[in-house]
Scaffold this active site. Structure first.
Site, mmCIF file in Angstrom:
data_model
loop_
_atom_site.group_PDB
_atom_site.id
_atom_site.type_symbol
_atom_site.label_atom_id
_atom_site.label_comp_id
_atom_site.label_asym_id
_atom_site.label_seq_id
_atom_site.Cartn_x
_atom_site.Cartn_y
_atom_site.Cartn_z
ATOM 1 C CE LYS A 235 -3.895 2.041 2.595
ATOM 2 N NZ LYS A 235 -4.854 1.804 3.688
ATOM 3 C CB SER B 154 -7.894 3.788 2.638
ATOM 4 O OG SER B 154 -7.139 3.170 3.673
ATOM 5 C CB SER C 187 -8.710 0.725 5.437
ATOM 6 O OG SER C 187 -9.354 1.958 5.639
#
Length: 446
Positions: free
Chosen positions: A84, A153, A177
């Site tokens: 990420k 996210s 997330s």
């Protein structure tokens, strides 16, 4: 659905093949880059990287030089991992899904990446994130239905695993997330106990909640990766030595369902699917107990938001002062809100969190519950890319810092995945994965 977009790969099988020498890391990198070039223009799971293939081939050669005998190599030898884009990786820039100038967010490589590379993994690239792991969506599309959100996210990480670009990806969860995008994309998402994976080298959102997690195609993949990433993993832990042995008299965990205002937040499709899952588990001999655990759920929401907004504003004090005009409207609004939160209110919310965690543990123990179950999200992935969906189904467990995971649990009539959220006890991540395997077998056999 374009079935060519959904092709999750088993981490266990891929790791075993690479350590058997078939394919070689060089051939594996060629196939990996070809798959990314074919699929990623359609789903945008990865941050664009010029020269990705050359970088990965150089890393593969270095890996072979360090481990000439793959059979003696570490467990993730040659496995490609998505990271990420709020997690620092040496050699790759960190943008945090933002428009801030290059280098502003730079920092030392994250501890979790150190652990992955020590285990033999190759970093396939940075995966797309909502801006600063907040609510402003990135470009990623859901591989099952590209017109739907993949969640957030950690959108790119979940989509990359669902599309078979990588068998393992790293995400973060502040509220929902990891669990939510895993459910939307039909993969396993594992969020360990708060603090179990060091967050050094990760851009902060709300440090009191921020937790590194991972995505895999199945629970076996999570069980392979988690011990390599989490602190002090107990390989001997599991059903045989679990506390409360009475729950194992029939070889199965006791399941708790938190009824009331929390569960009422699930939409019709999620609730109907959840009821079917509970009926199936009960029919297979598992004990299901309905518990009034969250009567004050709305107050928990308020407390979590108080901490989250205050800490997000504090985390971005310097960057926002210098580059506030480059922030997305949703992120800027959250930061401005956080600036209005009284520090005393945050302190009170953190005290309330401690009390909630203790009260929840006591009630679970009194009820003899091994696992808590809930829908992973309020429903399937919403249509459109202007929202990442609601994180509310993860909120109480993230607030308490408990380990949780999402298991794939069927699809809607429209072909969109649904997830079953499984919540363990603080610090008992090993036991959560072991017990969740019981549920996975039942769900897979349905």
């Amino acid at each position: 659905m374009d079935k060519s977009l959904v092709r999750p790969r088993s981490l266990v099988r891929e790791a075993a093949s690479l350590r058997a020498g078939v394919p070689t890391p060089a051939v594996h990198v060629d196939r990996l880059c070809a798959r990314i070039e074919q699929v990623d223009p359609l789903i945008h799971a990865f941050v664009p990287e010029p020269g990705r293939a050359d970088r990965l081939q150089a890393e593969a050669r270095a890996l072979v030089a360090r481990h000439p005998d793959p059979a003696q190599a570490p467990p993730l030898y040659g496995v490609a991992v998505g990271i990420k884009d709020i997690v620092h990786v040496d050699g790759l820039p960190t943008h945090g899904g933002s428009l801030l100038p290059p280098g502003v967010l730079a920092g030392p490589q994250a501890a979790v990446v150190d652990r992955l590379r020590a285990a033999g993994a190759l970093v396939a690239g940075k995966t797309v994130t909502a801006e600063f792991a907040g609510s402003a969506p990135g470009r990623t599309r859901n591989p099952h239905r590209p017109e739907h959100t993949p969640g957030g996210s950690s959108s790119g990480s979940a989509a990359a695993v669902a599309a078979g670009l990588v068998p393992l990806a790293i995400g973060t969860q502040t509220i929902g997330s990891v669990v939510r995008p895993a459910a939307y994309c039909g993969v396993v998402g594992f969020r360990p106990t708060f603090g179990r994976i060091p967050t050094a080298g990760v851009l902060p959102n709300a440090p009191s909640f921020d937790t590194l997690g991972l995505f895999t195609a199945d629970l076996a993949g999570a069980a392979l990766a988690a011990p390599l990433l989490c602190d002090d993993w107990d390989h001997a832990a599991g059903p045989d030595d679990a506390a409360g042995g009475g729950a194992w008299a029939d070889g199965a965990p006791v399941l708790g369902v938190p009824v009331g205002p929390y569960l009422d937040r699930a939409g019709p499709e999620a609730r109907q699917a959840f009821d079917r899952q509970l009926a199936l588990l009960a029919a297979r001999g598992l004990t299901v107990r309905r518990l009034d655990l969250l009567p004050d759920f709305e107050e928990l929401e308020r407390q979590a938001q108080t901490v989250n907004r205050f800490e997000m504003a504090a985390s971005h004090t310097d960057w926002f002062a210098r580059f506030g005009d480059l922030y997305r409207p949703e992120t800027a609004a959250s930061i401005r809100h956080g600036r209005t939160v009284d520090p005393a209110d945050r302190a009170a919310a953190l005290r309330a969190r401690t009390e909630f965690r203790e009260r929840l543990a006591e009630r679970r123990q009194r009820a003899g519950v091994d696992l808590l179950l809930a829908p992973s999200a309020t429903g399937p992935a919403p249509l459109g890319l202007d929202s990442t969906g609601s994180a509310v189904m993860s909120l109480p467990w993230s607030f308490a810092g408990l380990p949780a995971l999402s298991l794939p649990a069927g699809v809607t009539a429209a072909g969109l995945p649904l997830g079953l959220q499984v919540v363990g006890e603080a610090g008992a991540d090993e036991r959560l994965l072991a017990l969740a395997a019981v549920l996975e077998r039942v769900l897979d056999g349905a």
